[in-house]
Write a protein that holds these residues in place. Structure first.
Motif, PDB file in Angstrom:
ATOM      1  N   PHE A 297      33.015  16.819  16.787  1.00 32.99           N
ATOM      2  CA  PHE A 297      34.107  16.168  16.087  1.00 32.99           C
ATOM      3  C   PHE A 297      35.466  16.430  16.241  1.00 32.99           C
ATOM      4  O   PHE A 297      35.577  17.649  16.829  1.00 32.99           O
ATOM      5  N   HIS A 298      36.405  15.716  16.120  1.00 31.99           N
ATOM      6  CA  HIS A 298      37.867  15.993  16.376  1.00 31.99           C
ATOM      7  C   HIS A 298      38.339  16.830  15.283  1.00 31.99           C
ATOM      8  O   HIS A 298      37.866  16.943  14.359  1.00 31.99           O
ATOM      9  N   PRO A 299      39.439  17.872  15.689  1.00 31.31           N
ATOM     10  CA  PRO A 299      39.835  18.832  14.819  1.00 31.31           C
ATOM     11  C   PRO A 299      40.749  18.402  13.650  1.00 31.31           C
ATOM     12  O   PRO A 299      40.891  19.073  12.707  1.00 31.31           O
ATOM     13  N   THR A 300      41.301  17.269  13.850  1.00 33.29           N
ATOM     14  CA  THR A 300      42.208  16.861  13.006  1.00 33.29           C
ATOM     15  C   THR A 300      42.114  15.359  12.234  1.00 33.29           C
ATOM     16  O   THR A 300      42.708  14.943  11.262  1.00 33.29           O
ATOM     17  N   LEU A 301      41.175  14.614  12.835  1.00 37.69           N
ATOM     18  CA  LEU A 301      41.041  13.219  12.593  1.00 37.69           C
ATOM     19  C   LEU A 301      39.460  12.766  12.403  1.00 37.69           C
ATOM     20  O   LEU A 301      38.775  13.649  12.908  1.00 37.69           O
ATOM     21  N   PRO A 302      39.285  11.951  11.592  1.00 41.53           N
ATOM     22  CA  PRO A 302      37.930  11.407  11.418  1.00 41.53           C
ATOM     23  C   PRO A 302      37.539  10.757  12.681  1.00 41.53           C
ATOM     24  O   PRO A 302      37.344   9.732  12.704  1.00 41.53           O
ATOM     25  N   VAL A 303      37.192  11.233  13.596  1.00 41.80           N
ATOM     26  CA  VAL A 303      36.906  11.034  14.994  1.00 41.80           C
ATOM     27  C   VAL A 303      35.567  11.831  15.630  1.00 41.80           C
ATOM     28  O   VAL A 303      35.649  12.997  15.468  1.00 41.80           O
ATOM     29  N   LEU A 304      34.611  11.109  16.184  1.00 42.75           N
ATOM     30  CA  LEU A 304      33.610  11.946  16.944  1.00 42.75           C
ATOM     31  C   LEU A 304      33.545  11.337  18.199  1.00 42.75           C
ATOM     32  O   LEU A 304      33.459  10.072  18.270  1.00 42.75           O
TER      33      LEU A 304
END
Length: 438
Positions: free
Chosen positions: A24-31
């Protein structure tokens, strides 16, 4: 099973046709999912269910398709580093040819910042959590650690620790952990933890050793607390130690615990406390800042009364009730290989070669169990899986239901995401599904 709170978890599965490493991305809803290419999943809203996230692919440049060995985001998610290797050399440290590569991308453009061939296949990437442009690469049990920067594209590789070159032939790297913008800790097989001050000056100057901490055996894993400015370490001497590195060459041992067994490299975790104070002296006296988890190796294979063989030790040296300073969580059928606290500290995720379990940190009871491998315990003991189930939380934790999401690196050609949802939402969905079936 009774839940520890009003929230529960549900599992979403997406088929991708390849084994994958997921982060998972550390600051955004991104995988990001890495296999022989990168696949990105994203959403505009953090509470959007993973089944509704968008998907796009990023091809790796080059004529030969090489699988990704490791992949990690930097501290603010603006860069993504990966190591790739010839599929025939995945588990060979020194191939004798340039079969390994380091690749760093900008995000979200996915432009390649640099791509450099390596003589060794690299499996570990450790970004500096205090600087977005610096990271280390290494292999567990290897004498080399390479330090990289994305700030100077003409000199990406700015220093290499080479213990063989320094005539330290019996010393190997077991763990690397950054503890400040310019300091890195190296955990060694002889039990020593060496802390170095790093300079990126040109011409290169050798890092200066500033601290030496000592275990009796292999320094297996380390965690740094930004809140307390303490370093926690676990060793094969079966001890957990919490150190102050404020003063003195040998540091200061603040707290210590002896346990019945050692742990694996990824099964050591330190809970983050989001309630912070202004002064570090106050932080160092708060019990909320000292919850440490360690998954012990199953050496005796002796089952407990409930049939488990993979205990997890929860330790809080500042717990006022001495009877609660050390807890044992028993649910796993074999040794725990990975542990991770959720960013908001409400949950602890643990995995072995069969199950993923999510625990409430309020009651220390399991709130969700998912079997991701279909091994029986007898099959597991006869076959030793090469792939480690690394856990990754979406780092946007809060008390909002749906924000806590968990994934892991998988070997079943699927992406699994566990999402925290409100109990009312969960019951409504189950009723709706039941009506649809009828």
């Amino acid at each position: 099973m009774a839940l520890a709170s009003n929230d529960t978890f549900e599992e979403t599965v997406k088929l991708i046709h390849e084994n994958c490493i997921n982060r998972f991305h550390p600051t955004l809803p991104v995988l990001v999912s890495g296999s022989t290419h990168l696949t990105f999943f994203d959403a505009k809203n953090v509470i959007t269910q993973f089944s509704n996230w968008n998907e796009r692919q990023c091809k790796l440049k080059g004529n030969v398709v090489k699988p990704i060995c490791s992949i990690e985001w930097n501290v603010d998610g603006t860069k993504l580093a990966a190591t790739v290797a010839d599929p025939h050399q995945l588990f060979v440290n020194d191939c004798g040819d340039e079969s390994g590569e380091i690749i760093v991308w900008n995000y979200p453009t996915c432009d390649i910042l640099f791509q450099q061939k390596q003589f060794k296949v690299v499996h570990e990437i450790e970004w500096n959590q205090f600087r977005q442009e610096v990271f280390a690469t290494y292999n567990i049990g290897d004498p080399l650690v390479s330090l990289w920067t994305t700030k100077d594209l003409k000199r990406n590789l700015f220093y290499v620790f080479d213990f063989d070159r320094e005539n330290r032939f019996r010393e190997f790297i077991m763990k690397v952990k950054w503890i400040s913008e310019s300091e890195v800790a190296l955990g060694l097989n002889n039990g020593t933890i060496e802390i170095y001050r790093i300079s990126e000056s040109h011409p290169v100057t050798a890092p200066q050793i500033t601290r030496k901490l000592k275990h009796d055996r292999v320094a297996r894993d380390m965690k740094w607390s930004c809140t307390t400015q303490y370093l926690a370490s676990f060793s094969w001497d079966n001890t957990i130690k919490i150190w102050s590195v404020d003063n003195g060459l040998n540091g200061e041992l603040i707290h210590g615990l002896h346990v019945n067994s050692s742990c694996y490299i990824y099964s050591f975790a330190w809970r983050t406390n989001r309630k912070t104070y202004a002064e570090i002296d106050i932080e160092r006296k708060s019990p909320e800042n000292f919850i440490v988890a360690c998954g012990l190796r199953d050496i005796t294979r002796k089952k407990s009364s409930n049939g488990s063989t993979g205990p997890i030790v929860i330790w809080n040296p500042l717990e006022r009730d001495e009877s609660k300073q050390q807890r044992i969580l028993e649910k796993h059928k074999c040794s725990v290989s990975s542990l991770a606290f959720s960013p908001d500290g409400q949950f602890l995720a643990s995995s072995d070669a069969i199950d993923v379990i999510i625990w409430s940190t309020e009651t220390w009871m399991p709130v969700f169990v998912s079997q991701y491998n279909k091994f029986t315990q007898d099959q597991l003991l006869k076959s030793r899986p090469l792939f480690n189930c690394r856990l990754s939380w979406m780092a946007l934790g809060s008390t909002t239901a749906g924000v806590n999401k968990l994934t892991y690196s998988s070997i079943d050609n699927k992406i699994h995401v566990f999402e925290c949802v409100g109990a009312e939402t969960s019951r409504f969905k189950h009723k709706r599904a039941k009506r649809a079936r009828n």
